[in-house]
Design a protein around this motif. Structure first.
Motif, PDB file in Angstrom:
ATOM      1  N   PRO A  86       0.791  -1.238   0.000  1.00 16.15           N
ATOM      2  CA  PRO A  86       0.000   0.000   0.000  1.00 16.15           C
ATOM      3  C   PRO A  86       0.821   1.284   0.000  1.00 16.15           C
ATOM      4  CG  PRO A  86      -0.912  -1.582   1.559  1.00 16.15           C
ATOM      5  CD  PRO A  86       0.391  -2.153   1.087  1.00 16.15           C
ATOM      6  N   VAL A  87       2.010   1.262   0.600  1.00 15.98           N
ATOM      7  CA  VAL A  87       2.802   2.499   0.656  1.00 15.98           C
ATOM      8  C   VAL A  87       3.220   2.956  -0.739  1.00 15.98           C
ATOM      9  CG1 VAL A  87       5.100   1.468   0.868  1.00 15.98           C
ATOM     10  CG2 VAL A  87       4.616   3.655   1.967  1.00 15.98           C
ATOM     11  N   ALA A  88       3.238   2.037  -1.716  1.00 14.96           N
ATOM     12  CA  ALA A  88       3.582   2.427  -3.087  1.00 14.96           C
ATOM     13  C   ALA A  88       2.546   3.383  -3.660  1.00 14.96           C
ATOM     14  CB  ALA A  88       3.706   1.183  -3.969  1.00 14.96           C
ATOM     15  N   ALA A  89       1.285   3.271  -3.204  1.00 13.02           N
ATOM     16  CA  ALA A  89       0.242   4.169  -3.690  1.00 13.02           C
ATOM     17  C   ALA A  89       0.468   5.610  -3.253  1.00 13.02           C
ATOM     18  CB  ALA A  89      -1.124   3.682  -3.194  1.00 13.02           C
ATOM     19  N   LEU A  90       1.321   5.807  -2.253  1.00 14.34           N
ATOM     20  CA  LEU A  90       1.597   7.153  -1.756  1.00 14.34           C
ATOM     21  C   LEU A  90       2.742   7.837  -2.502  1.00 14.34           C
ATOM     22  CD1 LEU A  90       1.280   6.418   2.058  1.00 14.34           C
ATOM     23  CD2 LEU A  90      -0.330   7.674   0.634  1.00 14.34           C
ATOM     24  N   VAL A  91       3.411   7.127  -3.386  1.00  7.31           N
ATOM     25  CA  VAL A  91       4.516   7.735  -4.136  1.00  7.31           C
ATOM     26  C   VAL A  91       4.048   8.958  -4.933  1.00  7.31           C
ATOM     27  CG1 VAL A  91       6.166   7.370  -6.015  1.00  7.31           C
ATOM     28  CG2 VAL A  91       5.946   5.676  -4.188  1.00  7.31           C
ATOM     29  N   PRO A  92       2.901   8.898  -5.666  1.00 10.83           N
ATOM     30  CA  PRO A  92       2.439  10.108  -6.360  1.00 10.83           C
ATOM     31  C   PRO A  92       2.130  11.252  -5.403  1.00 10.83           C
ATOM     32  CG  PRO A  92       1.321   8.169  -7.219  1.00 10.83           C
ATOM     33  CD  PRO A  92       2.048   7.732  -5.982  1.00 10.83           C
ATOM     34  N   VAL A  93       1.579  10.935  -4.245  1.00  9.99           N
ATOM     35  CA  VAL A  93       1.257  11.971  -3.252  1.00  9.99           C
ATOM     36  C   VAL A  93       2.524  12.661  -2.782  1.00  9.99           C
ATOM     37  CG1 VAL A  93       0.253  12.378  -0.970  1.00  9.99           C
ATOM     38  CG2 VAL A  93      -0.808  10.738  -2.525  1.00  9.99           C
ATOM     39  N   MET A  94       3.557  11.879  -2.509  1.00  9.52           N
ATOM     40  CA  MET A  94       4.835  12.433  -2.054  1.00  9.52           C
ATOM     41  C   MET A  94       5.464  13.324  -3.117  1.00  9.52           C
ATOM     42  SD  MET A  94       6.118   8.832  -0.395  1.00  9.52           S
ATOM     43  CE  MET A  94       7.818   9.327  -0.103  1.00  9.52           C
ATOM     44  N   ALA A  95       5.464  12.862  -4.367  1.00  4.40           N
ATOM     45  CA  ALA A  95       6.111  13.599  -5.447  1.00  4.40           C
ATOM     46  C   ALA A  95       5.396  14.917  -5.746  1.00  4.40           C
ATOM     47  CB  ALA A  95       6.176  12.732  -6.707  1.00  4.40           C
ATOM     48  N   VAL A  96       4.084  14.859  -5.887  1.00  2.00           N
ATOM     49  CA  VAL A  96       3.321  16.064  -6.222  1.00  2.00           C
ATOM     50  C   VAL A  96       3.360  17.076  -5.079  1.00  2.00           C
ATOM     51  CG1 VAL A  96       1.016  16.942  -6.752  1.00  2.00           C
ATOM     52  CG2 VAL A  96       1.841  14.858  -7.855  1.00  2.00           C
ATOM     53  N   GLY A  97       3.253  16.607  -3.849  1.00  2.00           N
ATOM     54  CA  GLY A  97       3.328  17.520  -2.707  1.00  2.00           C
ATOM     55  C   GLY A  97       4.644  18.259  -2.656  1.00  2.00           C
ATOM     56  N   ASP A  98       5.718  17.564  -2.962  1.00  2.00           N
ATOM     57  CA  ASP A  98       7.037  18.215  -2.963  1.00  2.00           C
ATOM     58  C   ASP A  98       7.125  19.297  -4.030  1.00  2.00           C
ATOM     59  OD1 ASP A  98      10.054  18.253  -4.016  1.00  2.00           O
ATOM     60  OD2 ASP A  98      10.079  17.616  -1.931  1.00  2.00           O
ATOM     61  N   VAL A  99       6.583  19.043  -5.214  1.00  2.00           N
ATOM     62  CA  VAL A  99       6.616  20.038  -6.291  1.00  2.00           C
ATOM     63  C   VAL A  99       5.800  21.276  -5.908  1.00  2.00           C
ATOM     64  CG1 VAL A  99       5.927  20.488  -8.679  1.00  2.00           C
ATOM     65  CG2 VAL A  99       7.011  18.317  -8.080  1.00  2.00           C
ATOM     66  N   LEU A 100       4.637  21.082  -5.308  1.00  2.00           N
ATOM     67  CA  LEU A 100       3.800  22.218  -4.916  1.00  2.00           C
ATOM     68  C   LEU A 100       4.468  23.062  -3.834  1.00  2.00           C
ATOM     69  CD1 LEU A 100       0.271  20.521  -4.846  1.00  2.00           C
ATOM     70  CD2 LEU A 100       1.259  21.953  -6.638  1.00  2.00           C
ATOM     71  N   LEU A 101       5.108  22.412  -2.872  1.00  2.00           N
ATOM     72  CA  LEU A 101       5.817  23.169  -1.836  1.00  2.00           C
ATOM     73  C   LEU A 101       6.965  23.971  -2.443  1.00  2.00           C
ATOM     74  CD1 LEU A 101       6.080  20.829   1.290  1.00  2.00           C
ATOM     75  CD2 LEU A 101       4.821  22.970   1.094  1.00  2.00           C
ATOM     76  N   ALA A 102       7.680  23.375  -3.381  1.00  2.00           N
ATOM     77  CA  ALA A 102       8.779  24.091  -4.027  1.00  2.00           C
ATOM     78  C   ALA A 102       8.269  25.343  -4.737  1.00  2.00           C
ATOM     79  CB  ALA A 102       9.493  23.172  -5.015  1.00  2.00           C
ATOM     80  N   ALA A 103       7.107  25.240  -5.368  1.00  2.00           N
ATOM     81  CA  ALA A 103       6.559  26.401  -6.076  1.00  2.00           C
ATOM     82  C   ALA A 103       6.285  27.553  -5.116  1.00  2.00           C
ATOM     83  CB  ALA A 103       5.284  26.003  -6.814  1.00  2.00           C
ATOM     84  N   THR A 104       5.833  27.272  -3.895  1.00  2.00           N
ATOM     85  CA  THR A 104       5.609  28.360  -2.928  1.00  2.00           C
ATOM     86  C   THR A 104       6.918  29.060  -2.583  1.00  2.00           C
ATOM     87  OG1 THR A 104       5.842  26.926  -0.965  1.00  2.00           O
ATOM     88  CG2 THR A 104       3.639  27.117  -1.933  1.00  2.00           C
ATOM     89  N   ARG A 105       8.037  28.323  -2.588  1.00  2.00           N
ATOM     90  CA  ARG A 105       9.329  28.957  -2.303  1.00  2.00           C
ATOM     91  C   ARG A 105       9.761  29.882  -3.433  1.00  2.00           C
ATOM     92  NH1 ARG A 105      10.426  23.637  -0.776  1.00  2.00           N
ATOM     93  NH2 ARG A 105      11.853  23.297  -2.520  1.00  2.00           N
TER      94      ARG A 105
END
Length: 414
Positions: A107-126
């Motif tokens: 099941p943790v593999a299903a969270l890989v897209p969540v981790m990747a997209v969240g990181d990109v969105l946080l970077a954009a705020t910076r």
């Protein structure tokens, strides 16, 4: 260092310190609850998930920082188009990565897209100069929630649920990152050429970012494969403190990156040198005491993970020495890419990971965790010393110089 930059630097370091402490305690809880084989399997699984997310995000976050920070006006016409152009490939690649890894990670593999997209969105705020979302979400919320949920699983002695408990906090993190960015970006029509411009700059960094993600976690996976899960647990415990340097460097880089891009884009080499030297001084002053203390206290600190972990003190000594050299180079790769040398950065990372893999394959079967840290150390030295020489040759930039003394006087008199 200006007051605004100082605040952002302190915020980044604060988040890094909290995150490092939470990860250290999490590792201690796991190793003291479960046998080394179970703990090592958990550490290898989380390292694999982080590697996959690091590859799948395609370094699009740094591409967004670059374009947002270079915007000349605050209407940011076209910025929402850049964000959409960045997210579509990341979502596609991360979903594919999750599907490929599901048989291995569950099941943790299903969270890989969540981790990747969240990181990109946080970077954009910076890119807008905002550090608060990154500090609160990535520096506080995720590591604290991971620690709490993993502790609950440890209390129930259900080792199979450890990866899921570790990965679950990335879901609210994604929601908060999206909310933080939405407030800053008006939705505008997609401008022709936006995606082409973004990926022309980001493509070399996508490969470099993938290699960087592999480089940060590959050693744990290789130890688990060549030395077994128990050796992976010992190695992870002994090198857990390396996250202090990684997160401190990341925290300062996140605070300074947008200003570095602006300074170099405007041809302000002196300003870029000042930012680089000031950040390096802060990094050394804040982390060298940690490495010296860890080297001196390693035989006792490692026993916090369990009685058998104290024998890994030599691993800690190599770690401390290597990180002192690395931090003295400063955020050298960030400066190199901010100057536009993304292809050179990619070559450097390929050289670093090649060095690590060759040394790991040669040394781990014989020396176990100690062989792994020697391989990691070789790669880290290549990764930092190569771009240090390149910055000196191409731009005359150095991690220490006259701005170091100025920053030191400000720090002493503050």
């Amino acid at each position: 260092m200006t007051a605004g930059l100082r605040r952002r630097g302190i915020a980044g370091i604060t988040g890094a310190v909290f995150g490092a402490f939470a990860q250290f305690v999490l590792a201690m809880v796991v190793t003291r609850t479960f046998a080394p084989a179970d703990a090592g399997a958990f550490f290898a699984a989380t390292a694999l998930a982080l590697m996959a997310a690091g590859i799948a995000k395609l370094d699009a976050g740094n591409g967004l920082v670059y374009f947002i920070a270079r915007a000349k006006t605050y209407d940011y016409l076209g910025i929402s188009g850049y964000i959409r152009a960045a997210l579509v490939p990341c979502v596609a690649v991360s979903c594919l990565a999750g599907a490929v890894l599901y048989p291995r990670l569950g099941p943790v593999a299903a969270l890989v897209p969540v981790m990747a997209v969240g990181d990109v969105l946080l970077a954009a705020t910076r890119g807008f100069g905002a550090m608060r979302p990154t500090v609160l979400v990535d520096g506080v919320l995720v590591p604290f929630a991971q620690l709490v949920l993993v502790a609950v699983v440890c209390a129930t002695d259900a080792a199979s649920w450890l990866p899921v408990a570790w990965g679950a906090p990335y879901v609210p993190a994604l929601v908060l990152a999206w909310a933080g960015l939405r407030r800053r970006v008006p939705r505008t029509p997609y401008l022709p050429g936006t995606g082409r411009d973004l990926w022309r700059y980001t493509a070399p960094r996508s490969a470099a970012g993938a290699i960087q993600a592999v480089f940060q976690r590959l050693d744990i996976v290789i130890v688990a494969l060549l030395g077994g899960p128990a050796q992976a647990a010992v190695y992870t415990a002994a090198t857990r403190f390396k996250v202090v340097g990684q997160l401190a460097n990341q925290g300062l880089a996140q605070a300074v990156q947008a200003r570095l891009v602006t300074a170099l884009a405007n041809g302000e080499r002196a300003r870029a040198g000042e930012l680089y030297q000031t950040a390096t001084l802060w990094l050394v002053l804040l982390t060298w005491p940690v490495w010296l203390a860890y080297a001196a206290l390693a035989p006792w600190l490692l026993r916090l993970f369990g009685p058998s972990y104290g024998a890994a003190a030599p691993v800690a000594l190599v770690l401390a020495g290597t990180m002192m050299v690395a931090t003295a180079c400063g955020m050298v790769d960030v400066v190199l890419t901010a100057a536009g040398h993304t292809g050179t950065s990619l070559v450097n990372l390929v050289a670093a990971i090649t060095c690590t893999v060759v040394l790991d394959v040669a040394l781990i079967p014989v020396h176990g965790a100690f062989g792994a840290v020697l391989g990691w150390s070789g790669g880290v030295l290549v990764k930092n010393l190569l771009p240090l020489w390149q910055l000196h040759r191409r731009h005359g930039l150095h991690p220490f110089g006259r701005h170091t003394l100025t920053a030191l006087r400000i720090r002493v008199t503050a």
